[in-house]
Design a protein around this motif. Structure first.
Motif, PDB file in Angstrom:
ATOM      1  N   GLU A 121      37.513  42.917  51.874  1.00 28.05           N
ATOM      2  CA  GLU A 121      37.211  43.942  50.875  1.00 28.05           C
ATOM      3  C   GLU A 121      36.986  45.320  51.497  1.00 28.05           C
ATOM      4  O   GLU A 121      36.993  46.319  50.785  1.00 28.05           O
ATOM      5  CB  GLU A 121      36.000  43.514  50.046  1.00 28.05           C
ATOM      6  CG  GLU A 121      36.067  44.017  48.626  1.00 28.05           C
ATOM      7  CD  GLU A 121      35.030  43.356  47.730  1.00 28.05           C
ATOM      8  OE1 GLU A 121      35.436  42.580  46.850  1.00 28.05           O
ATOM      9  OE2 GLU A 121      33.840  43.610  47.917  1.00 28.05           O
ATOM     10  N   ARG A 169      41.784  35.064  46.212  1.00 28.37           N
ATOM     11  CA  ARG A 169      41.043  35.935  45.300  1.00 28.37           C
ATOM     12  C   ARG A 169      41.761  36.063  43.963  1.00 28.37           C
ATOM     13  O   ARG A 169      41.144  36.054  42.902  1.00 28.37           O
ATOM     14  CB  ARG A 169      40.884  37.314  45.952  1.00 28.37           C
ATOM     15  CG  ARG A 169      40.204  38.381  45.093  1.00 28.37           C
ATOM     16  CD  ARG A 169      38.755  38.106  44.895  1.00 28.37           C
ATOM     17  NE  ARG A 169      38.029  39.275  44.432  1.00 28.37           N
ATOM     18  CZ  ARG A 169      36.849  39.224  43.850  1.00 28.37           C
ATOM     19  NH1 ARG A 169      36.255  38.067  43.652  1.00 28.37           N
ATOM     20  NH2 ARG A 169      36.234  40.323  43.468  1.00 28.37           N
ATOM     21  N   ILE A 215      35.847  42.533  39.129  1.00 25.79           N
ATOM     22  CA  ILE A 215      36.181  43.771  39.837  1.00 25.79           C
ATOM     23  C   ILE A 215      36.088  44.964  38.891  1.00 25.79           C
ATOM     24  O   ILE A 215      35.548  46.019  39.237  1.00 25.79           O
ATOM     25  CB  ILE A 215      37.588  43.668  40.448  1.00 25.79           C
ATOM     26  CG1 ILE A 215      37.604  42.633  41.573  1.00 25.79           C
ATOM     27  CG2 ILE A 215      38.051  45.025  40.978  1.00 25.79           C
ATOM     28  CD1 ILE A 215      38.994  42.316  42.094  1.00 25.79           C
ATOM     29  N   GLY A 218      32.705  46.168  38.441  1.00 23.62           N
ATOM     30  CA  GLY A 218      32.019  46.593  39.655  1.00 23.62           C
ATOM     31  C   GLY A 218      31.299  45.471  40.369  1.00 23.62           C
ATOM     32  O   GLY A 218      30.554  45.698  41.323  1.00 23.62           O
ATOM     33  N   ASN A 219      31.518  44.238  39.915  1.00 26.04           N
ATOM     34  CA  ASN A 219      30.846  43.082  40.507  1.00 26.04           C
ATOM     35  C   ASN A 219      31.736  42.506  41.607  1.00 26.04           C
ATOM     36  O   ASN A 219      32.254  41.392  41.509  1.00 26.04           O
ATOM     37  CB  ASN A 219      30.568  42.039  39.425  1.00 26.04           C
ATOM     38  CG  ASN A 219      29.466  41.080  39.805  1.00 26.04           C
ATOM     39  OD1 ASN A 219      28.715  41.320  40.744  1.00 26.04           O
ATOM     40  ND2 ASN A 219      29.364  39.985  39.080  1.00 26.04           N
ATOM     41  N   THR A 220      31.900  43.277  42.669  1.00 29.51           N
ATOM     42  CA  THR A 220      32.816  42.923  43.743  1.00 29.51           C
ATOM     43  C   THR A 220      32.256  41.787  44.596  1.00 29.51           C
ATOM     44  O   THR A 220      31.102  41.377  44.437  1.00 29.51           O
ATOM     45  CB  THR A 220      33.060  44.141  44.642  1.00 29.51           C
ATOM     46  OG1 THR A 220      31.808  44.516  45.239  1.00 29.51           O
ATOM     47  CG2 THR A 220      33.607  45.316  43.842  1.00 29.51           C
ATOM     48  N   GLN A 221      33.081  41.298  45.526  1.00 35.21           N
ATOM     49  CA  GLN A 221      32.601  40.278  46.444  1.00 35.21           C
ATOM     50  C   GLN A 221      31.389  40.783  47.228  1.00 35.21           C
ATOM     51  O   GLN A 221      30.413  40.050  47.430  1.00 35.21           O
ATOM     52  CB  GLN A 221      33.720  39.878  47.419  1.00 35.21           C
ATOM     53  CG  GLN A 221      34.880  39.152  46.778  1.00 35.21           C
ATOM     54  CD  GLN A 221      35.885  38.683  47.797  1.00 35.21           C
ATOM     55  OE1 GLN A 221      35.802  37.579  48.323  1.00 35.21           O
ATOM     56  NE2 GLN A 221      36.863  39.532  48.098  1.00 35.21           N
ATOM     57  N   LYS A 222      31.444  42.021  47.669  1.00 40.65           N
ATOM     58  CA  LYS A 222      30.347  42.572  48.468  1.00 40.65           C
ATOM     59  C   LYS A 222      29.059  42.631  47.650  1.00 40.65           C
ATOM     60  O   LYS A 222      27.978  42.286  48.149  1.00 40.65           O
ATOM     61  CB  LYS A 222      30.701  43.965  48.992  1.00 40.65           C
ATOM     62  CG  LYS A 222      29.640  44.558  49.910  1.00 40.65           C
ATOM     63  CD  LYS A 222      30.034  45.951  50.389  1.00 40.65           C
ATOM     64  CE  LYS A 222      31.206  45.894  51.329  1.00 40.65           C
ATOM     65  NZ  LYS A 222      31.496  47.221  51.950  1.00 40.65           N
TER      66      LYS A 222
END
Length: 257
Positions: A121, A169, A215, A218-222
């Motif tokens: 990411e 992903r 995504i 805004g709820n990304t993997q990070k």
């Protein structure tokens, strides 16, 4: 006689037509909608709100080239009263995260790439440093609410950090498989307050449509990994060993190979 023959031929024709039913191709059929519960996070492990995380660290010790935890060994006899200190009695003054260079970082775009570090990411670069920053921020966010009278330092070494490749992903999803060792040390003397323990922090990883929605929000993997690790480290300090491990599965087992 002619009537019986005609009836026989008619019955035979109907029988043959029933056996010749043509299958309708399904390759152009729409995809089945996934249930709302697909890939849901287990209760108690939902990601923290971004406003709560305060992702910018207050103090960072960017050590990424150390292979082993060092410092004084755990010695309960030498600790006296500190040997039985509870996690709720602690406040963490410093977090040190090590990501040894001996860990192999994989850039292969496969469902299950071989390696110790799988992270995509951030832009292509020093994956060890990128993972160190993620874990550092997460653990600092997790220990920030602790406000006990005993000042301690958290010493962590990453053993495995598997997020998802691009292929996984956007298709199957999988498991964020993360493990590390941790030890708490007295902030003044460096004496170990706990034994070195290995922590497994595995989190369901979104894939396909659910990943695209995450995504967009805004709820990304990070963000998910950071929030999850913050909760894990707080619980492991306050109540060591109280977390129920994630249920095993084929993907989870393969991730650990």
């Amino acid at each position: 006689m002619m009537t019986l023959r005609r009836l026989f031929l008619t019955a035979l024709g109907c029988s043959l037509s029933a056996c010749a039913t043509v299958d309708i191709p399904s390759r152009n059929a729409p995809f089945e909608s996934l249930p709302e519960s697909h890939g849901a996070v287990a209760q108690g492990y939902e990601p923290l709100e971004r406003s709560v995380l305060q992702l910018q660290p207050e103090f960072v010790t960017p050590v990424v080239a150390v292979d082993t935890l060092d410092g004084n060994a755990y010695n309960p006899q030498a600790l006296g009263a500190l040997g039985s200190v509870a996690g709720s009695d602690m406040s963490i003054t410093k977090v040190t995260v090590r990501v040894p260079r001996t860990l192999k970082a994989s850039e292969a775009n496969r469902y299950l790439p071989q390696g110790d570090i799988v992270w995509r990411e951030d832009p292509l670069g020093n994956r060890h440093a990128q993972v160190q920053a993620i874990v550092q921020n997460a653990l600092e966010a997790g220990v920030r609410p602790l406000s006990g009278p005993v000042q301690a330092e958290l010493d962590v070494e990453v053993l495995r950090f598997h997020a998802l490749t691009q292929k996984a992903r956007y298709t199957t999803g999988g498991v964020h498989s993360i493990s590390f060792t941790m030890v708490l040390r007295d902030a003044q003397t460096g004496e170990a307050l706990t034994e070195v323990r290995e922590i497994e922090a595995d989190l369901t990883a979104f894939g396909g449509r659910r990943a695209l929605v995450a995504i967009a929000e805004g709820n990304t993997q990070k963000v998910r990994i950071t929030g999850f690790l913050a909760k894990v480290i707080q619980q492991e300090i306050l109540a060591p060993g109280s977390r129920a491990p994630r249920r095993g599965g084929l993907i989870q087992a393969l991730n650990k190979l």
